[in-house]
Design an enzyme around this catalytic site. Sequence first.
Site, PDB file in Angstrom:
ATOM      1  CB  SER A  39     -21.739  92.907 -16.747  1.00  0.00           C
ATOM      2  OG  SER A  39     -22.410  91.967 -17.566  1.00  0.00           O
TER       3      SER A  39
ATOM      4  CG  ASN B  85     -31.798  93.695 -24.853  1.00  0.00           C
ATOM      5  OD1 ASN B  85     -30.640  93.478 -24.476  1.00  0.00           O
ATOM      6  ND2 ASN B  85     -32.071  94.354 -25.958  1.00  0.00           N
TER       7      ASN B  85
ATOM      8  CB  THR C 233     -38.558 121.169  19.841  1.00  0.00           C
ATOM      9  OG1 THR C 233     -38.548 122.132  20.898  1.00  0.00           O
ATOM     10  CG2 THR C 233     -39.850 120.366  19.923  1.00  0.00           C
ATOM     11  CG  HIS C 234     -35.512 124.149  18.322  1.00  0.00           C
ATOM     12  ND1 HIS C 234     -35.432 124.744  17.082  1.00  0.00           N
ATOM     13  CD2 HIS C 234     -36.824 124.246  18.692  1.00  0.00           C
ATOM     14  CE1 HIS C 234     -36.628 125.209  16.735  1.00  0.00           C
ATOM     15  NE2 HIS C 234     -37.486 124.898  17.689  1.00  0.00           N
TER      16      HIS C 234
ATOM     17  CB  SER D 256     -10.182 104.405  21.772  1.00  0.00           C
ATOM     18  OG  SER D 256      -8.975 105.089  21.525  1.00  0.00           O
TER      19      SER D 256
ATOM     20  CE  LYS E  71     -14.192 107.851  23.272  1.00  0.00           C
ATOM     21  NZ  LYS E  71     -13.461 108.414  22.130  1.00  0.00           N
TER      22      LYS E  71
ATOM     23  CG  ASN F 253     -15.317 104.899  20.522  1.00  0.00           C
ATOM     24  OD1 ASN F 253     -15.528 105.772  21.363  1.00  0.00           O
ATOM     25  ND2 ASN F 253     -14.121 104.659  20.032  1.00  0.00           N
TER      26      ASN F 253
ATOM     27  CD  GLU G  59     -19.517 106.639  16.219  1.00  0.00           C
ATOM     28  OE1 GLU G  59     -18.667 107.328  15.628  1.00  0.00           O
ATOM     29  OE2 GLU G  59     -19.247 105.987  17.247  1.00  0.00           O
TER      30      GLU G  59
ATOM     31  CE1 TYR H 288     -29.938  96.402 -21.375  1.00  0.00           C
ATOM     32  CE2 TYR H 288     -28.668  96.615 -23.407  1.00  0.00           C
ATOM     33  CZ  TYR H 288     -28.731  96.355 -22.047  1.00  0.00           C
ATOM     34  OH  TYR H 288     -27.586  96.054 -21.367  1.00  0.00           O
TER      35      TYR H 288
ATOM     36  CD  GLN I  18     -22.740  95.219 -18.849  1.00  0.00           C
ATOM     37  OE1 GLN I  18     -23.251  94.466 -19.654  1.00  0.00           O
ATOM     38  NE2 GLN I  18     -21.463  95.549 -18.890  1.00  0.00           N
TER      39      GLN I  18
ATOM     40  CE  LYS J 218     -27.144  93.328 -14.828  1.00  0.00           C
ATOM     41  NZ  LYS J 218     -27.266  94.595 -15.607  1.00  0.00           N
TER      42      LYS J 218
HETATM   43  N1  ARG Z   1     -25.062  92.372 -19.481  1.00  0.00           N
HETATM   44  C1  ARG Z   1     -26.153  93.061 -20.053  1.00  0.00           C
HETATM   45  C2  ARG Z   1     -26.826  93.957 -19.012  1.00  0.00           C
HETATM   46  O1  ARG Z   1     -26.560  93.772 -17.891  1.00  0.00           O
HETATM   47  C3  ARG Z   1     -27.157  92.099 -20.573  1.00  0.00           C
HETATM   48  C4  ARG Z   1     -27.990  92.630 -21.681  1.00  0.00           C
HETATM   49  C5  ARG Z   1     -27.119  92.881 -22.856  1.00  0.00           C
HETATM   50  N2  ARG Z   1     -27.861  93.154 -24.034  1.00  0.00           N
HETATM   51  C6  ARG Z   1     -27.285  93.649 -25.128  1.00  0.00           C
HETATM   52  N3  ARG Z   1     -28.023  93.852 -26.139  1.00  0.00           N
HETATM   53  N4  ARG Z   1     -26.017  93.958 -25.160  1.00  0.00           N
HETATM   54  O2  ARG Z   1     -27.599  94.849 -19.313  1.00  0.00           O
END
Ligand code: ARG
Length: 467
Positions: A33, A120, A165-166, A287, A293, A295, A300, A327, A332, A335
């Site tokens: 990650s 964790n 309204t509408h 445009s 134009k 825009n 938007e 966990y 992971q 994120k």
């Molecule tokens: N990169 C992991 C996450 O974002 C960190 C925690 C990993 N823990 C594990 N027991 N593999 O969740």
Amino acid sequence: MGANSTPKDDPKGLLRGRFSEATDAFVEEFTASVSFDQRLWREDIQGSQAHARMLNAIGVLTDAELGEISAGLDQVSEEIEAGQFKWDVQLEDVHMNIESRLIGLIGDTGKKLHTGRSRNDQVATDIRLYLRSEIDRIEALQVEVLHAILDLAEQNSDTIMPGFTHLQAAQPITFGHHLMAWFEMMRRDRERLLDCRKRVNQLPLGAAALAGTPYCPDRDMLAKDLGFDGICNNSLDAVSDRDFAIEFCATAALTLTHLSRWCEELVLWSSQQFGFVDLPDRFCTGSSIMPQKKNPDVPELVRGKTGRVNGHLIALLTLMKSQPLAYNKDNQEDKEPLFDAVDTLHDCLTAMAGLIPNIEANTETMLDATLKGFTTATDLADYLVSKGVPFRDAHETVGRAVQLAVSKGCGLEALELSDLNGPGSEAITEDVYQILTPHGSVAARNHAGGTAPAQVRKAIQAARGEI
Ligand code: ARG
């Protein structure tokens, strides 16, 4: 590589003591990650510094060891800041990258940092620290937008426009009143965000992998050190739930849903067909083919970006669904949706904070549209009721008058008294012409929450004291 050798020449040595073969190359990439969670490096180091201070306080680290670890983490921080840090995918994530570098810098003392801690509780702490500071940045922008709305509403507390309204012209309102509806939406969005912050700001650290740790960490000390309001009460819950991130995404999705409504109105109103407002040139684009134009790309896009944040909310809900305690690696995946929801909301609020103070109301066009839309028909019915006519009969009389005005191509105010009354009735007299004006109509709605300019000014003043 044996279990006792140093990890310096084998990055994976930190974790792979029990394995007899190296990680598959694809699996290494697939499970890593670091490409996205390196964004959490500041929070990771902040958390580690506090953890080291706590380990020292409970007698696990000597003063000298704490000093070494602290200085080492400072150096890692400087290296990352300076862009000199080498992120290594073999080290999986931000936590292992930083810890491994610390050990590389200060040697064996660095290996003591992870005592009584797991990735964790570490990652859960990092995300909460990150989200807390992002919430504070976002909330500051919300306050800026709220002030911008109040200023524009104040300038336009007397500006007449048709309320819809509408999407059909319904009754006269003031533009200030319409803007104060936006204000109320965002005021609630801000309240929701601040409420969500309370649940984000709880400390997971000390939960370790899932069961807590025999070192008996001083979690109150950690919470105080890191600015948390309190600690997560249960170690399993602390490492496993991401409800705080889901809650943030829900808040973000709702905020963007509100922004998408405002932006839809701005797109409509700035069109040639409505012509109610002008948007500043620097917020519009041209445009590539049609030279005339202008825009409204910014509103938007804000409208369009709502979709991706709604998507992130669903992604996180689905990620969490059916996960057994505690966990799981699934987490992971929290994120990227969270980061993108934060960035998107932040950018959209920045856009609105820039746009709103520069919206120019075309007051004559707004008034014209109000006059054309028979928007005082309800006032005429209310007038008849005040003369003793039952409301349903009044409704019918006015309906006939509107039909007549449509066939004559004029407004209600241009009809003769006899036309307004219809055959056999004399309830409507000369004084009706005052209440058929949009100004008379809005002024009559002079109660809390009503559109009368006096009420709009009162609402603005009260709101200024509240934000
Ligand atoms: N990169 C992991 C996450 O974002 C960190 C925690 C990993 N823990 C594990 N027991 N593999 O969740």
